[in-house]
Design a protein around this motif. Sequence first.
Motif, short mmCIF file in Angstrom:
data_model
loop_
_atom_site.label_atom_id
_atom_site.label_comp_id
_atom_site.label_asym_id
_atom_site.label_seq_id
_atom_site.Cartn_x
_atom_site.Cartn_y
_atom_site.Cartn_z
N SER A 1 0.96 -1.41 -0.14
CA SER A 1 -0.01 0.17 -0.08
C SER A 1 0.82 1.29 -0.04
CB SER A 1 -0.99 -0.06 1.14
OG SER A 1 -0.02 -0.05 2.44
N VAL A 2 0.43 2.16 -0.61
CA VAL A 2 1.17 3.54 -0.79
C VAL A 2 0.56 4.65 0.09
CG1 VAL A 2 2.02 5.29 -2.39
CG2 VAL A 2 1.99 2.74 -3.22
N SER A 3 1.12 5.23 0.92
CA SER A 3 0.63 6.38 1.66
C SER A 3 1.41 7.58 1.58
CB SER A 3 0.26 6.14 3.11
OG SER A 3 1.75 5.55 3.75
N CYS A 4 1.20 8.72 2.16
CA CYS A 4 1.96 9.83 1.97
C CYS A 4 2.03 10.54 3.50
CB CYS A 4 1.61 10.82 0.84
SG CYS A 4 1.86 10.20 -0.84
N VAL A 5 3.14 10.79 4.04
CA VAL A 5 3.26 11.35 4.99
C VAL A 5 4.18 12.61 5.08
CG1 VAL A 5 3.31 9.07 6.26
CG2 VAL A 5 5.59 10.23 5.34
N ASN A 6 3.82 13.42 6.29
CA ASN A 6 4.33 14.83 6.25
C ASN A 6 5.72 14.82 6.87
OD1 ASN A 6 2.05 16.01 5.27
ND2 ASN A 6 0.98 15.96 7.27
N CYS A 7 6.32 13.76 7.74
CA CYS A 7 7.34 13.59 8.52
C CYS A 7 7.99 12.41 8.32
CB CYS A 7 7.27 14.25 9.97
SG CYS A 7 8.92 14.30 10.80
N ARG B 1 14.15 8.35 14.85
CA ARG B 1 13.15 9.09 14.30
C ARG B 1 13.37 10.59 14.05
NH1 ARG B 1 8.38 9.60 18.85
NH2 ARG B 1 9.43 11.30 20.01
N SER B 2 12.80 11.18 13.20
CA SER B 2 13.07 12.69 12.88
C SER B 2 11.77 13.41 13.43
CB SER B 2 13.21 12.86 11.50
OG SER B 2 12.06 12.26 10.74
N THR B 3 12.27 14.78 13.95
CA THR B 3 10.97 15.83 14.43
C THR B 3 11.17 16.85 13.40
OG1 THR B 3 11.17 15.19 16.33
CG2 THR B 3 10.42 17.29 15.91
N CYS B 4 10.16 16.98 12.46
CA CYS B 4 10.19 17.93 11.27
C CYS B 4 9.64 19.33 11.92
CB CYS B 4 9.39 17.35 10.35
SG CYS B 4 9.75 15.96 9.91
N LEU B 5 9.69 20.30 10.72
CA LEU B 5 9.26 21.58 10.75
C LEU B 5 7.78 21.68 11.51
CD1 LEU B 5 10.63 22.95 7.46
CD2 LEU B 5 11.54 23.37 9.63
N GLY B 6 7.73 22.43 12.45
CA GLY B 6 6.10 22.40 13.21
C GLY B 6 6.25 21.47 14.13
N GLY B 7 7.07 20.64 14.50
CA GLY B 7 7.04 19.62 15.61
C GLY B 7 6.40 18.48 15.56
N THR C 1 6.34 14.54 14.45
CA THR C 1 7.45 13.55 14.60
C THR C 1 7.03 12.43 13.67
OG1 THR C 1 6.27 12.57 16.42
CG2 THR C 1 7.90 13.87 16.87
N GLY C 2 8.11 11.65 12.97
CA GLY C 2 7.95 10.50 12.36
C GLY C 2 8.03 9.50 13.06
N GLU C 3 7.71 8.29 12.55
CA GLU C 3 7.84 6.99 13.20
C GLU C 3 9.25 6.50 13.54
OE1 GLU C 3 5.78 4.27 11.05
OE2 GLU C 3 3.78 5.12 11.10
N PHE C 4 9.60 5.95 14.44
CA PHE C 4 10.74 5.25 14.79
C PHE C 4 11.16 4.29 13.70
CE2 PHE C 4 10.44 6.83 19.15
CZ PHE C 4 11.70 7.40 19.36
#
Length: 375
Positions: free
Chosen positions: A113-119, A191-197, A199-202
């Motif tokens: 499955s294909v999804s799109c994430v912000n971080c 994991r990353s923390t992106c602009l605006g706070g 967080t991505g998944e570990f």
Amino acid sequence: SGAKFFQTSPTCGDSFFDPAGATGDFSGYFETITTICPDVPGTFAQVTFSEFDLGECCTFLEVYDFEGAWANYLGNWQMQNNPGTLTATTNSGCLTFRFVSQNNTPAPGWAASVSCVNCASPNGLHVTNGVGGTVQLDWFQVATAEFYRWEIGVLGFVPGTATALFSSNTPTWTATAAGLDGNTEYDVYVRSTCLGGETGEFNGPVRFKTFPTCGDSFTDPGGADANYPINQYSQIRICPEAPGDYVELDFSEFELAACCASLGISDNIFYQTFTGTNSPGKVVSNSPDGCLNLTFQSNDGQTAPGWQAAVNCISCAFPNAVVGGSATFSTIYFSWTGLPDATGYEWEVGLPGFTPGTGAAADAGSTSDLFATAQ
């Protein structure tokens, strides 16, 4: 002219299948390249594989983090080795899949499955072992990350639950973790923390084992109770905990397949390779840093029990590489490698199998040189 048929690449919310589709089996010799990009700028494509079976030989799926020739290489997956979840991390937000089929035997392929994430979660998490319970961590940079959090814990720990043994935040895509126990297995996540706070998944776990040190046991990759596996290559550096000490390895068991495996030991002054049942016995570093470097290699063929050794740290080392030189009927000249802090040396010569220090030597002496003559 007639109609031209084509198929667009999947994007956010779509399914992604092998070329045979959701219900068919693929076979034959062919290659396909699919690039999956997000449909919203600034987001990242994420592909999660629910099924994966490429058969038993030769077919593979390569994945790259980007579109085009200069993409980060994420890996090569074959047979039933499911890639799990893969996430783009570059500004394009795209993932590129190169599928090469090299078998006429039908196989089910994959469903994802294909999804799109912000971080995005960082890819390429890698651990480099250091000395003294220290490891270096690195991973691929995420385009929109402000900082990263890494966590190290016991095998099976859950990141983000305050159960990590070691953790920290860093603005770069590298980190150093210190104070880990020697000869111990750990899991690590990042994991990353992106602009605006947000967080991505570990991403993880990546499992690693620290190098042994003073007081530890040192075994082949198969461990104390099993044979070592074939097709292994490993490099280990064992160092003392206290400056001025020297690492000594005391091998109690040693058995490698003489045809197909070897253990090399070096302190950057001497180097020796051992195989079969030719045990190293006791080996001590003569290097100023007190460290020993070991290289183990096993090839195709038979395996064997391997080795067990105790790691000791001593303050006064014994010389390696004792070499016998010219000899006459009743005299022999011999030499050895010097030690950086030795003020003198004692030597004993006796019949084969004699025990030094028991008065059984045929000749003995002391010297501040790196050679002696026995009569």
